[in-house]
Design an enzyme around this catalytic site. Structure first.
Site, mmCIF file in Angstrom:
data_model
loop_
_atom_site.group_PDB
_atom_site.id
_atom_site.type_symbol
_atom_site.label_atom_id
_atom_site.label_comp_id
_atom_site.label_asym_id
_atom_site.label_seq_id
_atom_site.Cartn_x
_atom_site.Cartn_y
_atom_site.Cartn_z
ATOM 1 N N LYS A 82 34.631 53.762 30.191
ATOM 2 C CA LYS A 82 33.424 53.066 29.739
ATOM 3 C C LYS A 82 32.258 53.415 30.659
ATOM 4 C CE LYS A 82 31.947 48.316 28.809
ATOM 5 N NZ LYS A 82 32.386 46.923 28.707
ATOM 6 N N GLU A 99 39.552 56.765 39.909
ATOM 7 C CA GLU A 99 40.812 57.355 39.466
ATOM 8 C C GLU A 99 40.563 58.332 38.315
ATOM 9 O OE1 GLU A 99 40.124 54.220 39.877
ATOM 10 O OE2 GLU A 99 41.798 53.111 40.761
ATOM 11 N N LYS A 151 36.877 48.342 42.989
ATOM 12 C CA LYS A 151 36.312 49.668 42.739
ATOM 13 C C LYS A 151 35.453 50.151 43.915
ATOM 14 C CE LYS A 151 36.479 49.759 37.696
ATOM 15 N NZ LYS A 151 35.799 50.026 36.438
HETATM 16 C C1 G6Q Z 1 38.965 45.953 31.756
HETATM 17 C C2 G6Q Z 1 38.494 46.269 33.090
HETATM 18 C C3 G6Q Z 1 39.128 47.504 33.707
HETATM 19 C C4 G6Q Z 1 38.541 48.805 33.176
HETATM 20 C C5 G6Q Z 1 39.000 49.937 34.085
HETATM 21 C C6 G6Q Z 1 38.480 51.269 33.645
HETATM 22 O O1 G6Q Z 1 38.608 45.013 31.108
HETATM 23 O O2 G6Q Z 1 37.132 46.305 33.129
HETATM 24 O O3 G6Q Z 1 40.518 47.540 33.537
HETATM 25 O O4 G6Q Z 1 38.924 49.027 31.866
HETATM 26 O O5 G6Q Z 1 38.603 49.658 35.392
HETATM 27 O O6 G6Q Z 1 37.083 51.262 33.602
HETATM 28 P P1 G6Q Z 1 36.295 52.433 32.922
HETATM 29 O O7 G6Q Z 1 36.650 52.467 31.477
HETATM 30 O O8 G6Q Z 1 34.853 52.132 33.139
HETATM 31 O O9 G6Q Z 1 36.733 53.693 33.602
#
Ligand code: G6Q
Length: 566
Positions: free
Chosen positions: A217, A223, A524
């Site tokens: 997102k 990672e 993070k």
């Molecule tokens: C979910 C959280 C978390 C997120 C991951 C990956 O509700 O926000 O699990 O999905 O940290 O984030 P990105 O999609 O931004 O890489």
């Protein structure tokens, strides 16, 4: 800290009534409730075209359920549901709407965020996913060297991994939905920054036939970006060293277009989603692209339709017959009135083996909160610990504690009448266990029964006396049984959405924000600074670790001192 004149949750009439009622029920045995009411199963179960939800093996009476529903009404649950569906900014700490329900809404208009219709955008992305997944699955989409794609590697973590990975595992066996078999696509998931994850998933793959989905997102997650860069290097090296290969072998799913461009992915190959889709609720969005690639777009649409069927059930059914509301209320009953810290989710189907892991995130990231809507620390328990494994494996592992441990752990047993794969009488045996375990948890076995049995088997009186307490089961341990008619994309969508709405309902009653995740955000940033310090130490220079506690500094120094220079 914000203050409010509103009474704290434990001081509300419904809560107090439940507290009082729990004392009345504490010693009541479920077996006696069944004996007293031959229609208990009918009264405490709900049937839909997708599943049977049986909650009769719970420590509840009609009065309990009435009081629990009153709790939901005091929390103004119906208004909260409408607020979510209609796009109000119910995620107030991030000032966002929460509209994963819009992702499965078949209508073309009628949901707005800041006055703008969101459904046309949702359907445009779905159409793009359809075109793309059809092209890849049919072999029309070619890699750099003209070969069709055989393997798809999804790189993402948390919400950008767990839902799609669980769903692909669950539906791999669906007819016409095979991944990696019968000429279908092999869809793999890489999430961990541990290089072992990516290396293992790339083993034996031909870069010319591999497609990567970078699912993030934010497009900033350590990672995912680390894995994405390593995957790009592997691909480029494998295809003759030219960056032009990226266009044919990388697509992205993200809300952050600028970062995607920086990474070098063709803007044409970006699948968009929106800030009103929470990560852990995003499998229905373009984050579900690996699902569409694995099982085909038509099946992906059925998954959405199943979730939408649950959305309608949740929005339209009175609380007393509403599956997610009932699940939520029963969860609160044990969490807050019986002091249960956890609940176990036990899918009796190997295809659902990742369901507990998926649900851990959905539930614990959503309701692992302790500040209420008024900014006050809660003075009651919120989100439970969720854990589980597929049956019957769990029976040979931790079920001992469920049956005879000192803790009360409510369980959700999930079963399927018609499994995706049939082999001899395996399923009948599996289901015999699915029926036996909840029954045993409830019925238990009294000391007298045990002693009589032992003596009948010829065991001496003294030995029977000694053994009896160890072989006694208190019973009266509650469970829900969720029995799907079949495991299909539709029924799985229905099941997942039921848990989503259960989590939402609990958040409303506990007055917490189920849709932010500040704890994850902290994680993070924390590691960034340490990474820099590690690198300084590994270069043999001195790093200032004074900002850390003695333990953390000691661990970092030990790591740096013993790290081989490979
Ligand atoms: C979910 C959280 C978390 C997120 C991951 C990956 O509700 O926000 O699990 O999905 O940290 O984030 P990105 O999609 O931004 O890489």
């Amino acid at each position: 800290m914000a203050t409010s004149s509103r009474s704290r949750l434990p001081d509300t009439p419904a809560w107090k009534a439940l507290k009082e009622h729990q004392r009345e029920l504490a010693a009541v045995r479920m077996s006696d409730l069944f004996a007293a009411d031959p229609r208990r199963f009918e009264s405490f179960s709900v049937e839909t075209p997708e599943m049977l939800f049986d909650y009769s093996k719970n420590r509840v009476t009609a009065k309990t359920m009435r009081l629990l529903v009153e709790l939901a009404m005091e929390a103004e649950l119906p208004a909260a549901i409408e607020a979510m569906f209609s796009g109000e900014r119910i995620n107030w700490t991030e000032d966002r709407a929460v509209l994963h329900t819009a992702l499965r809404n078949p209508a073309r208009e009628g949901v707005r965020v800041e006055g703008r219709e969101v459904l046309p955008g949702v359907h445009a992305v779905l159409e793009k996913m359809e075109r793309f997944s059809d092209r890849v699955r049919s072999g029309e989409w070619r890699g750099q060297s003209g070969k069709p794609i055989r393997t798809v590697v999804n790189i993402g973590i948390g919400g950008s991994d767990l839902g799609p990975a669980m769903i692909v595992e669950a539906l791999r066996g669906e007819s016409g939905a095979r991944a990696g078999a019968d000429g279908g696509l092999d869809v793999r998931f890489v999430s961990n920054v541990d290089g072992g994850d990516l290396a293992a998933k790339l083993e034996g793959l031909d870069p010319a036939e591999t497609l990567f989905i970078i699912a993030s997102k934010t497009f900033t997650t350590l990672e995912t970006m680390t894995n994405a860069r390593s995957a790009r290097a592997w691909l480029v090296a494998g295809l003759g060293g030219s960056d032009t290969a990226v266009a044919k072998h990388f697509v992205a799913v993200s809300t952050n277009h600028a970062r995607v461009r920086e990474f070098g992915i063709d803007p044409q190959n970006v699948f968009e989603f929106w800030d009103w889709v929470g990560g852990r609720y995003s499998a229905w969005s373009a984050i579900g692209l690996p699902i569409a690639l694995a099982i085909g777009f038509a099946s992906f649409k059925e998954l959405l339709a199943g979730a939408w069927a649950m959305d309608r059930h949740f929005r339209e059914t009175p609380a007393s017959r509403n599956i997610p509301v009932l699940m939520a209320l029963l969860g609160i009953w044990y969490n807050n009135f019986f002091d249960c810290d956890s609940y176990a989710v036990l899918p009796y189907l190997q295809a659902l083996h990742r369901f507990p892991a998926y649900l851990q995130q959905a539930d614990m990231e959503s309701n692992g909160k302790s500040v209420d809507r008024d900014g006050r620390r809660v003075n009651y328990q919120t989100g439970p610990v969720v854990w589980g494994e597929p049956g019957t494996n769990g029976q040979h592992a931790f079920f001992q504690l469920l049956h005879q441990g000192s803790k009360l752990i409510p369980c959700d047993f999930i079963g399927v009448v018609n499994p995706p794969r049939v082999l001899g009488d395996h399923h009948e045996k599996l289901m015999a266990n699915f029926f036996a375990q909840p029954e045993a948890l409830m019925a238990g076995r009294s000391e007298v029964e045990v002693r009589t049995e032992l003596e009948a088997a010829g065991v001496s009186r003294e030995r029977a006396e000694m053994l009896a307490p160890h072989r006694t089961f208190d019973g009266n341990r509650p469970s829900n049984s969720l029995l799907l008619r079949a495991l299909t994309p539709h029924s799985l969508g229905f099941l997942i959405a039921a848990y989503e709405h259960k989590i939402f309902t609990q958040g409303v009653i506990w007055r917490i924000n189920s849709f932010d995740q500040w704890g994850v955000e902290l994680g993070k940033v924390l590691a960034q600074k340490i990474l820099e310090e590690e690198l300084v130490l590994l270069r043999g220079e001195e790093a200032d670790l004074n900002g850390h506690d003695g333990s953390t500094a000691g661990l970092i120094r030990f790591f740096a001192a013993h790290r081989r220079g490979d």
